[in-house]
Structure formats: structure tokens, C-alpha cells
Design an enzyme around this catalytic site. Structure first.
Site, PDB file in Angstrom:
ATOM      1  N   THR A 187       0.840  -1.198   0.000  1.00  9.56           N
ATOM      2  CA  THR A 187       0.000   0.000   0.000  1.00  9.56           C
ATOM      3  C   THR A 187       0.872   1.243   0.000  1.00  9.56           C
ATOM      4  OG1 THR A 187      -1.765   1.205   1.154  1.00  9.56           O
ATOM      5  CG2 THR A 187      -0.167   0.024   2.530  1.00  9.56           C
ATOM      6  N   ARG A 228      -6.636  -4.615  -7.736  1.00 13.95           N
ATOM      7  CA  ARG A 228      -7.207  -4.131  -8.992  1.00 13.95           C
ATOM      8  C   ARG A 228      -6.433  -2.886  -9.407  1.00 13.95           C
ATOM      9  NH1 ARG A 228     -11.148  -0.639 -10.936  1.00 13.95           N
ATOM     10  NH2 ARG A 228     -12.536  -1.497 -12.542  1.00 13.95           N
TER      11      ARG A 228
END
Length: 547
Positions: free
Chosen positions: A195, A289
Site C-alpha cells: 500500500t 485491482r
């Protein structure tokens, strides 16, 4: 199959300390290269083993193979070029076979010695097309042509020391350290989560689900090197991660920071991320995604397809030696007070979600962020670093020709703003109180602290490049607003009591009004009061003032 090598640096310092002393003794006799911020990130991950099997910056042979085939010349999977790029002038100082010290740009410390094996001029057009798909708006392509040097140097490294970090030292684990910790805890199956953004309840839920499905533990492994321009700073994000890690079942998850310089290279970057996480001890890797994608270009065309990354990592999964866990989007079900994978929700079921755009809007406006979306501790941290607009700093850059009214408008705006009740402090930089080369930095620091800054230098007709350079620095701290005073040159000449127009001046003759200025005014026709009104109304519309 890739096998992490344990790290060049760890091998050198732990088992061969005398050789380190020999290297240090050589340093004063060698030429030096001060690496860039991105090269510093790459260098650290080469030295600590995060970029295994790399033991240096790519040679020309390896570079060509990576660009064309996503493999090193040896046949091992490697998807992105890791290059030591220099300007032509800088590269001309070095020769093949030479040893050169690589130094930290922050403190000039010697980090490693490179033995140069190749010096070459790459085909950047081919690199842009093959590695980043060729769209000139792609941030990596802009970096390639606008920032990176035109000459690449390749060669193996001898490690001296890792870069020194004074922030979150306990969370900056090397691959060898992290693998050792996993072994001590008997963590045989570890799901790594990549992240570059703050984490909220949905992220916690999807990582817990992934771990449950794989009977594994969780490695929250955020990037704290270089991310996409405009991303939230890593200090804010790390504080968020430290709160999120407390929300996992006891002992299930670990937080460690990754000093990576992202390229936002989509599918190729996903493969790269998988290799890195394997080196850090993960057995599974969540591929999201549009993983590591920079979004879309100015025409709204996506740089990458939503599942390109998952497809490419799946293609290489046998060679990578790490199992892909496809990202499953989750959504909140208010009637059941729980999150669920969106593909399992029955049609007609009530769901709630808050997009990134909506979150930023709520932070900017100071409006409510519900607990179902994010934990109160996380929201508190985000609000501290992203105060609502009335508490944010801003910069007004007033540009125009000499005698056009730049100084007059700057002083008038400062007086006007400072009379507002409860308003932020307003500083005027008029060219006499701060040297011009210091203005961008001084402005950015003042804006970051919540002040309003007016930049007004009537002695200098700023070229567009200078305005853009200032905007680039200041925009990292807050809003940059351009006020273009478009008083005609004939009128400016009539007012010329200081002799600005008596002699040839390139800055005046070449001056162009900035077309994208947020506020435009002709003080000769409209007057100062109209200019003040335009500015106040614009700032109110943007939320900086509430009346």
C-alpha cells in the site's frame, strides 16, 4: 525459482568486517557520485537484499533483457530497469573498470562502491514503450525524459553501510531480519499487503479475509520511499498503519516499512513487488485491482487495465515462487454491520462506500467521516495532517510587468486579509525581505504551517518557467494560486518613474501572461478594489474563508 540471497550488506558486515575497513580506507582515494533520491531507494534495496537477485545496478546486457523480456540475462525474472542514470557531463568523468563511491544525498555518507562495468546511452523511447507502454503522460515516462540522466552506468556493488534513517527505525526491517522474525514466530505462511495510501476498515477486512483463506499471517508492508506525486506523506500514513495494526486479532499481523521508489508501472510493477515481497519472507502476495497504476491520462484513458497486474503475476507465478492472492473488493452492509466481498453481495442489498475523492472532500470541508468507514483514531490522524480548508495555508503568486500594480495589490490584499476575524496569519514576500532563490522554500514552509503567503515582486517580470518551478515546490505543501495582472505595457511605461523601461530588458520583452492563472485582472481598467474582490470571492469559493 527465485531464492532470496540474505542481503549483500548483511553478508559483508556480519561475516567480513575487516573487508569493510578496507573499503572505508579506499573511500578518500576514489571519485564519488551523490545519488538521487530515487537512486538512494534503489541502492538501499540492492544492499539489504530486497532486490535479490540484483547485486548492483543493471549492466547494459541485463538492461536490454529486462526491457525486452522482463528477465535478466541469466534468465531470472526481473521486470523493471534499476539503473544508475547520470547526465552526459557527469558520466564523462568515469570509465569502465573504475571504482566509484556512491554517497547519500542527505548527509554525504559513503554507502557503497560500484565497480563500473558498463557506460551506455539507452534508447529511452524504447524503454518508455516497452516498460511503461509509451503514453507521454505516464509519470514514469515524464521522469524518464524530464528528470533521469541520459547515460546509464552499470556494475556490481560492495556495501559499506545502509542509509541512515532517523524516523521509524524499529519498523525498517531488512529482508534477513524480517525472515528471521517470521521463523522465530513459526510464521510459515505470510500474506504481504502492498500500500501507498492510508488504510481503513475495508483494508483491514480484506487482509484478514485473505489471511483466513490462506491460513496465514499478515505482513502490512507499505511503501515509504517515493510514491505518486500528490500522495499523503509517509509520516501521516505510518501513524495510521500503527493504529490499524492494533485492530488485527492478537499476534496475527506485523508492520514493516519498505524504502521503495515506486514507478507506478502497473503490471510490470506488480511482478516487481512480488519478487521484493518474496525476498522479505512472504509466501503470498495480494495483487490489487489496477495494482500500482497511475490512473488515467488527461483524456480519461486508463494507463492499465483493471486486471492486467493480476494476469501478469499469474503468468510468472511458477518462476516467482510466491502465490498470488487476487484482491477482492469489499463493501459495507449497513443492515448487517459488516463488510463482505462485493462479488458475494446479493442484488438489491443495501451497501455503503466512500471513495477516495469523497474522503478528501470530507477532510477538506471538515464534515463527518463515519466509523463504519474508518476508525476514529485513523480519522483523527488524517484530520491533523489534512485540516479543513479554513485552516489550510495557501500561496498567492502575483505576477505582472513592472509598474503594473503588483506591489500595490500585494499590500492591499495583505491588509484586507489580516482584518478578517479569526483568519490565518498573512505574510507578504515582496522581493525586498526574502532573496528570490529562497522564496519557493520559505513559501512552502509557511503554507505548510497554515499561513497565507502573498508573493509580489514588482522589480522582476517572472518568466513562466519560474512561476511553474515555484508552484512545483509550494504545491507539495498546499494550494498555489496565480494572480495575473494584465495591465497593458503601454500603461506600465507611462508610470515608469524608476527607469524599468528606459533600457533593454529581456525579462520585460519576453514576458508572457500565464494562461492558466486562476485570477486575472487589469488594474488600469478595473482598479485595485475589483482585484481584491475577485481574489476574496475566489478564496471563499475554494473554502479558505467562511463569512
Amino acid at each position: 525459482m527465485l531464492t532470496p540471497h540474505g542481503g549483500v550488506l548483511c553478508d559483508l558486515i556480519v561475516r567480513d568486517a575487516p573487508e569493510k575497513e578496507v573499503l572505508l580506507a579506499k573511500v578518500p582515494t576514489l571519485k564519488s557520485i551523490v545519488v538521487s533520491d530515487r537512486q538512494l531507494c534503489d541502492l538501499e534495496l540492492i544492499l539489504n537484499g530486497g532486490f535479490s537477485p540484483l547485486t548492483g545496478f543493471l549492466t547494459e546486457k541485463d538492461y536490454d533483457s529486462v526491457v525486452e523480456n522482463m528477465k535478466l540475462a541469466s534468465g531470472e525474472v526481473w521486470s523493471l530497469p534499476i539503473t544508475l542514470d547520470l547526465s552526459k557531463g557527469e558520466a564523462a568523468k568515469y570509465s569502465r573498470g573504475e571504482e566509484v563511491v556512491l554517497r547519500d544525498p542527505r548527509n554525504d555518507e559513503a554507502l557503497a562502491i560500484i565497480t563500473i562495468s558498463d557506460i551506455w546511452t539507452p534508447n529511452k523511447d524504447n524503454e518508455a514503450k516497452k516498460v511503461f507502454r509509451g503514453d507521454p503522460e505516464h509519470p514514469a515516462i515524464r521522469y524518464l525524459f524530464d528528470t533521469a540522466g541520459d547515460v546509464y552506468i552499470g556494475g556490481s556493488l560492495k556495501a559499506i553501510q545502509l542509509p541512515t534513517h532517523h524516523d521509524y527505525a524499529a519498523l525498517r526491517k531488512t529482508p534477513a531480519q524480517l525472515r528471521s522474525e517470521f521463523a522465530n514466530r513459526n510464521w510459515n505462511r505470510v500474506v504481504a499487503f502492498q500500500t501507498r495510501n492510508p488504510m481503513h476498515r475495508a483494508h483491514r477486512e480484506l487482509t484478514v479475509r485473505a489471511a483466513r483463506e490462506q491460513l496465514a499471517n499478515v505482513l502490512v508492508h507499505p511503501v515509504v520511499g517515493m510514491t505518486k506525486p500528490g500522495d499523503i506523506d509517509h509520516h501521516t500514513r505510518v501513524k495510521v498503519y500503527q493504529e490499524i495494526i492494533k485492530k488485527y486479532p492478537n499476534g496475527m499481523a506485523q508492520l514493516s516499512l519498505l524504502p521503495l521508489a515506486m514507478r507506478m508501472a502497473g503490471d510490470r510493477e506488480a511482478v516487481w513487488h512480488a519478487i521484493i515481497r518474496k525476498n522479505y519472507g512472504a509466501s503470498h502476495f495480494i495483487v490489487g485491482r489496477d495494482h500500482a497504476g497511475p490512473g488515467s491520462n488527461s483524456k480519461g484513458v486508463d494507463f492499465y487495465g483493471p486486471y492486467d497486474a493480476q494476469d501478469l503475476v499469474e503468468k510468472f507465478k511458477e518462476e516467482l515462487g510466491i502465490q498470488v492472492v487476487p484482491f477482492r473488493m469489499v463493501t459495507y452492509l449497513p443492515d448487517e454491520d459488516r463488510y463482505a466481498p462485493i462479488d458475494t453481495v446479493k442484488e438489491g442489498t443495501k451497501t455503503l462506500n466512500i471513495s477516495g475523492t469523497e474522503l478528501r472532500k470530507r477532510l477538506r470541508e471538515g464534515t463527518h467521516i463515519p466509523e463504519w468507514f474508518s476508525y476514529p483514531e485513523v480519522v483523527k490522524i488524517l484530520r491533523e495532517s489534512n485540516p479543513p480548508r479554513p485552516q489550510q495555508g495557501f500561496a498567492l503568486y502575483i505576477t505582472g510587468l513592472p509598474n503594473s500594480g503588483v506591489d500595490a495589490l500585494g499590500a492591499a490584499l495583505q491588509a484586507t486579509f489580516n482584518q478578517f476575524s479569526g483568519a490565518r496569519h498573512i505574510t507578504l514576500l515582496d522581493g525586498s525581505n526574502v532573496p528570490s532563490e529562497v522564496v519557493p522554500y520559505a513559501t512552502s514552509e509557511l503554507v505548510r504551517s497554515g499561513a497565507g503567503v502573498i508573493i509580489a515582486n514588482s522589480n522582476h517580470a517572472a518568466p513562466l518557467a519560474e512561476i511553474e518551478a515555484t508552484k512545483k515546490v509550494v504545491s507539495k505543501a498546499g494550494s498555489f494560486i496565480t494572480i495575473s495582472i494584465e495591465t497593458p505595457v503601454e500603461e506600465c511605461t507611462k508610470r515608469d518613474r524608476k527607469g524599468y523601461y528606459a533600457n533593454h530588458r529581456e525579462d520585460v520583452e519576453n514576458y508572457k501572461y500565464p494562461k492558466d492563472a486562476e485570477i486575472k485582472v487589469d488594474l488600469h481598467l478595473e482598479g485595485t478594489n475589483v482585484a481584491i474582490q475577485k481574489t476574496v470571492l475566489y478564496l471563499e469559493e475554494q473554502g479558505f474563508f467562511k463569512f
